[in-house]
Design a protein around this motif. Structure first.
Motif, PDB file in Angstrom:
ATOM      1  N   MET A   1       0.819  -1.194   0.000  1.00  0.00           N
ATOM      2  CA  MET A   1       0.000   0.000   0.000  1.00  0.00           C
ATOM      3  C   MET A   1       0.867   1.263   0.000  1.00  0.00           C
ATOM      4  SD  MET A   1      -3.055   0.972  -0.207  1.00  0.00           S
ATOM      5  CE  MET A   1      -4.490   0.343   0.580  1.00  0.00           C
ATOM      6  N   GLU A   2       1.973   1.230   0.744  1.00  0.00           N
ATOM      7  CA  GLU A   2       2.871   2.380   0.830  1.00  0.00           C
ATOM      8  C   GLU A   2       3.425   2.749  -0.544  1.00  0.00           C
ATOM      9  OE1 GLU A   2       4.859   5.573   2.398  1.00  0.00           O
ATOM     10  OE2 GLU A   2       3.355   4.331   3.373  1.00  0.00           O
ATOM     11  N   GLN A   3       3.729   1.743  -1.355  1.00  0.00           N
ATOM     12  CA  GLN A   3       4.281   2.018  -2.686  1.00  0.00           C
ATOM     13  C   GLN A   3       3.281   2.786  -3.541  1.00  0.00           C
ATOM     14  OE1 GLN A   3       5.549  -1.406  -4.913  1.00  0.00           O
ATOM     15  NE2 GLN A   3       6.600  -0.166  -6.418  1.00  0.00           N
ATOM     16  N   LYS A   4       2.006   2.402  -3.507  1.00  0.00           N
ATOM     17  CA  LYS A   4       0.983   3.131  -4.277  1.00  0.00           C
ATOM     18  C   LYS A   4       0.906   4.576  -3.810  1.00  0.00           C
ATOM     19  CE  LYS A   4      -2.051  -0.594  -5.701  1.00  0.00           C
ATOM     20  NZ  LYS A   4      -3.418  -1.110  -5.683  1.00  0.00           N
ATOM     21  N   HIS A   5       0.984   4.784  -2.507  1.00  0.00           N
ATOM     22  CA  HIS A   5       0.940   6.134  -1.960  1.00  0.00           C
ATOM     23  C   HIS A   5       2.139   6.948  -2.463  1.00  0.00           C
ATOM     24  CE1 HIS A   5      -0.001   9.339   0.826  1.00  0.00           C
ATOM     25  NE2 HIS A   5       1.243   9.302   1.268  1.00  0.00           N
ATOM     26  N   GLN A   6       3.319   6.348  -2.469  1.00  0.00           N
ATOM     27  CA  GLN A   6       4.522   7.032  -2.947  1.00  0.00           C
ATOM     28  C   GLN A   6       4.419   7.353  -4.436  1.00  0.00           C
ATOM     29  OE1 GLN A   6       7.476   4.182  -1.741  1.00  0.00           O
ATOM     30  NE2 GLN A   6       7.792   5.161   0.248  1.00  0.00           N
ATOM     31  N   GLN A   7       3.853   6.432  -5.217  1.00  0.00           N
ATOM     32  CA  GLN A   7       3.677   6.666  -6.651  1.00  0.00           C
ATOM     33  C   GLN A   7       2.719   7.835  -6.881  1.00  0.00           C
ATOM     34  OE1 GLN A   7       2.382   2.851  -8.059  1.00  0.00           O
ATOM     35  NE2 GLN A   7       4.429   1.971  -7.923  1.00  0.00           N
ATOM     36  N   LYS A   8       1.631   7.847  -6.139  1.00  0.00           N
ATOM     37  CA  LYS A   8       0.654   8.936  -6.246  1.00  0.00           C
ATOM     38  C   LYS A   8       1.310  10.262  -5.892  1.00  0.00           C
ATOM     39  CE  LYS A   8      -3.817  10.376  -4.367  1.00  0.00           C
ATOM     40  NZ  LYS A   8      -3.667  11.336  -3.293  1.00  0.00           N
ATOM     41  N   GLU A   9       2.065  10.291  -4.811  1.00  0.00           N
ATOM     42  CA  GLU A   9       2.749  11.520  -4.394  1.00  0.00           C
ATOM     43  C   GLU A   9       3.744  11.992  -5.453  1.00  0.00           C
ATOM     44  OE1 GLU A   9       4.508  10.947  -0.543  1.00  0.00           O
ATOM     45  OE2 GLU A   9       2.628  11.439   0.472  1.00  0.00           O
ATOM     46  N   ALA A  10       4.486  11.065  -6.061  1.00  0.00           N
ATOM     47  CA  ALA A  10       5.457  11.433  -7.097  1.00  0.00           C
ATOM     48  C   ALA A  10       4.751  12.070  -8.295  1.00  0.00           C
ATOM     49  CB  ALA A  10       6.256  10.206  -7.536  1.00  0.00           C
ATOM     50  N   CYS A  11       3.636  11.501  -8.699  1.00  0.00           N
ATOM     51  CA  CYS A  11       2.882  12.050  -9.838  1.00  0.00           C
ATOM     52  C   CYS A  11       2.308  13.422  -9.492  1.00  0.00           C
ATOM     53  CB  CYS A  11       1.770  11.089 -10.244  1.00  0.00           C
ATOM     54  SG  CYS A  11       2.369   9.561 -10.983  1.00  0.00           S
ATOM     55  N   GLU A  12       1.757  13.547  -8.301  1.00  0.00           N
ATOM     56  CA  GLU A  12       1.195  14.831  -7.879  1.00  0.00           C
ATOM     57  C   GLU A  12       2.278  15.897  -7.771  1.00  0.00           C
ATOM     58  OE1 GLU A  12      -0.871  13.629  -4.323  1.00  0.00           O
ATOM     59  OE2 GLU A  12      -2.749  13.326  -5.433  1.00  0.00           O
ATOM     60  N   GLN A  13       3.464  15.534  -7.282  1.00  0.00           N
ATOM     61  CA  GLN A  13       4.576  16.484  -7.169  1.00  0.00           C
ATOM     62  C   GLN A  13       5.014  16.948  -8.556  1.00  0.00           C
ATOM     63  OE1 GLN A  13       5.782  17.852  -4.405  1.00  0.00           O
ATOM     64  NE2 GLN A  13       7.227  19.090  -5.555  1.00  0.00           N
ATOM     65  N   TYR A  14       5.123  16.007  -9.501  1.00  0.00           N
ATOM     66  CA  TYR A  14       5.496  16.368 -10.875  1.00  0.00           C
ATOM     67  C   TYR A  14       4.477  17.350 -11.449  1.00  0.00           C
ATOM     68  CZ  TYR A  14       6.602  16.181 -15.808  1.00  0.00           C
ATOM     69  OH  TYR A  14       6.937  16.536 -17.092  1.00  0.00           O
ATOM     70  N   ALA A  15       3.199  17.047 -11.269  1.00  0.00           N
ATOM     71  CA  ALA A  15       2.143  17.921 -11.782  1.00  0.00           C
ATOM     72  C   ALA A  15       2.265  19.320 -11.179  1.00  0.00           C
ATOM     73  CB  ALA A  15       0.774  17.318 -11.485  1.00  0.00           C
ATOM     74  N   LYS A  16       2.449  19.389  -9.883  1.00  0.00           N
ATOM     75  CA  LYS A  16       2.574  20.680  -9.194  1.00  0.00           C
ATOM     76  C   LYS A  16       3.767  21.470  -9.728  1.00  0.00           C
ATOM     77  CE  LYS A  16       3.069  22.675  -4.587  1.00  0.00           C
ATOM     78  NZ  LYS A  16       3.191  22.385  -3.154  1.00  0.00           N
ATOM     79  N   GLU A  17       4.910  20.807  -9.862  1.00  0.00           N
ATOM     80  CA  GLU A  17       6.130  21.469 -10.335  1.00  0.00           C
ATOM     81  C   GLU A  17       6.001  21.980 -11.767  1.00  0.00           C
ATOM     82  OE1 GLU A  17       9.217  18.581  -9.756  1.00  0.00           O
ATOM     83  OE2 GLU A  17       9.227  18.855  -7.572  1.00  0.00           O
ATOM     84  N   HIS A  18       5.084  21.379 -12.536  1.00  0.00           N
ATOM     85  CA  HIS A  18       4.929  21.762 -13.939  1.00  0.00           C
ATOM     86  C   HIS A  18       3.616  22.490 -14.210  1.00  0.00           C
ATOM     87  CE1 HIS A  18       8.179  18.833 -14.077  1.00  0.00           C
ATOM     88  NE2 HIS A  18       8.565  19.497 -15.166  1.00  0.00           N
TER      89      HIS A  18
END
Length: 79
Positions: free
Chosen positions: A1-18
Motif C-alpha cells: 500500500m505504501e508504494q501506491k501512496h509514494q507513486q501517487k505523491e510522485a505524480c502529484e509532485q510532478y504535476a505541481k512542479e509543472h
C-alpha cells in the motif's frame, strides 16, 4: 500500500512542479482506458509503464489511443 501512496505523491509532485492540475487518480487499467476513450484531458502521468499495463501489447494500444486523442504520456521513470 505504501508504494501506491509514494507513486501517487510522485505524480502529484510532478504535476505541481509543472503547473498541471490533477483531475483524477486511477488504480486500474480499465478505468484509465475509459477515461482515454472519453478524452478531455491533456496528459497522463505515471511512475512506470507497468502502471498502465504490464502487458507490452496492451500498453502499445494505450499509447496509440492516447496519441489519437492528443494525450501525452509522462512516464516519470523515463525522465
Amino acid at each position: 500500500m505504501e508504494q501506491k501512496h509514494q507513486q501517487k505523491e510522485a505524480c502529484e509532485q510532478y504535476a505541481k512542479e509543472h503547473g498541471m492540475k490533477v483531475e483524477a487518480v486511477y488504480n486500474d487499467a480499465e478505468a484509465v482506458r475509459e477515461r482515454i476513450e472519453a478524452g478531455g484531458f491533456d496528459a497522463l502521468i505515471v511512475t512506470h509503464r507497468s502502471r498502465i499495463s504490464r502487458n507490452y501489447l496492451e500498453y502499445e494500444v494505450f499509447k496509440l489511443m492516447m496519441k489519437e486523442k492528443g494525450i501525452k504520456i509522462i512516464n516519470l521513470n523515463e525522465l
